[in-house]
Design a protein around this motif. Sequence first.
Motif, PDB file in Angstrom:
ATOM      1  N   ASN A  40     -34.519  35.227  17.329  1.00 33.54           N
ATOM      2  CA  ASN A  40     -34.985  36.567  17.705  1.00 33.54           C
ATOM      3  C   ASN A  40     -36.409  36.524  18.245  1.00 33.54           C
ATOM      4  OD1 ASN A  40     -32.569  37.750  16.976  1.00 33.54           O
ATOM      5  ND2 ASN A  40     -33.262  38.283  14.921  1.00 33.54           N
ATOM      6  N   GLU A  41     -37.265  35.717  17.616  1.00 30.84           N
ATOM      7  CA  GLU A  41     -38.641  35.578  18.102  1.00 30.84           C
ATOM      8  C   GLU A  41     -38.662  34.949  19.489  1.00 30.84           C
ATOM      9  OE1 GLU A  41     -40.938  33.449  15.243  1.00 30.84           O
ATOM     10  OE2 GLU A  41     -40.713  35.001  13.715  1.00 30.84           O
ATOM     11  N   GLN A  44     -37.570  37.537  22.046  1.00 27.27           N
ATOM     12  CA  GLN A  44     -38.653  38.491  22.280  1.00 27.27           C
ATOM     13  C   GLN A  44     -39.750  37.874  23.138  1.00 27.27           C
ATOM     14  OE1 GLN A  44     -38.592  41.734  21.475  1.00 27.27           O
ATOM     15  NE2 GLN A  44     -40.470  41.904  22.673  1.00 27.27           N
ATOM     16  N   LYS A  47     -38.568  37.788  26.723  1.00 31.25           N
ATOM     17  CA  LYS A  47     -38.620  39.128  27.319  1.00 31.25           C
ATOM     18  C   LYS A  47     -40.058  39.509  27.679  1.00 31.25           C
ATOM     19  CE  LYS A  47     -34.548  41.144  25.110  1.00 31.25           C
ATOM     20  NZ  LYS A  47     -34.073  42.128  24.117  1.00 31.25           N
ATOM     21  N   ASP A  48     -40.994  39.221  26.767  1.00 33.75           N
ATOM     22  CA  ASP A  48     -42.402  39.516  27.034  1.00 33.75           C
ATOM     23  C   ASP A  48     -42.927  38.711  28.211  1.00 33.75           C
ATOM     24  OD1 ASP A  48     -42.366  41.264  24.925  1.00 33.75           O
ATOM     25  OD2 ASP A  48     -43.353  39.896  23.507  1.00 33.75           O
TER      26      ASP A  48
END
Length: 99
Positions: A40-41, A44, A47-48
């Motif tokens: 999940n990290e 993320q 995506k960032d």
Amino acid sequence: MARAPDSKSGCWGFESLLACHKFINSSGSLILAALKENINELVQYLKDSKGELKKVTWPGRRATLGLTWVVLLTVFIISLYLGIVDLGLTKIIKFILSA
């Protein structure tokens, strides 16, 4: 009363082995919570990163070619300088060692 695990026993032979297993939840089933959290990290982060790359002002073709020529010219000049210095130092070392 259970003893705390030590490095020699490897957590075996105690009443509870739960302290030695990081991936066991309260019901005792094996889960990969840490792996899921890391995935999940990572998602993320990607995506960032994609969002930040959209904010970048990319140079055009003309600017890219101009900067490429500047880099090539700089590399040529520095390599020529280092070649001359190397040749000079080689001659000095040969002169000192031959004497």
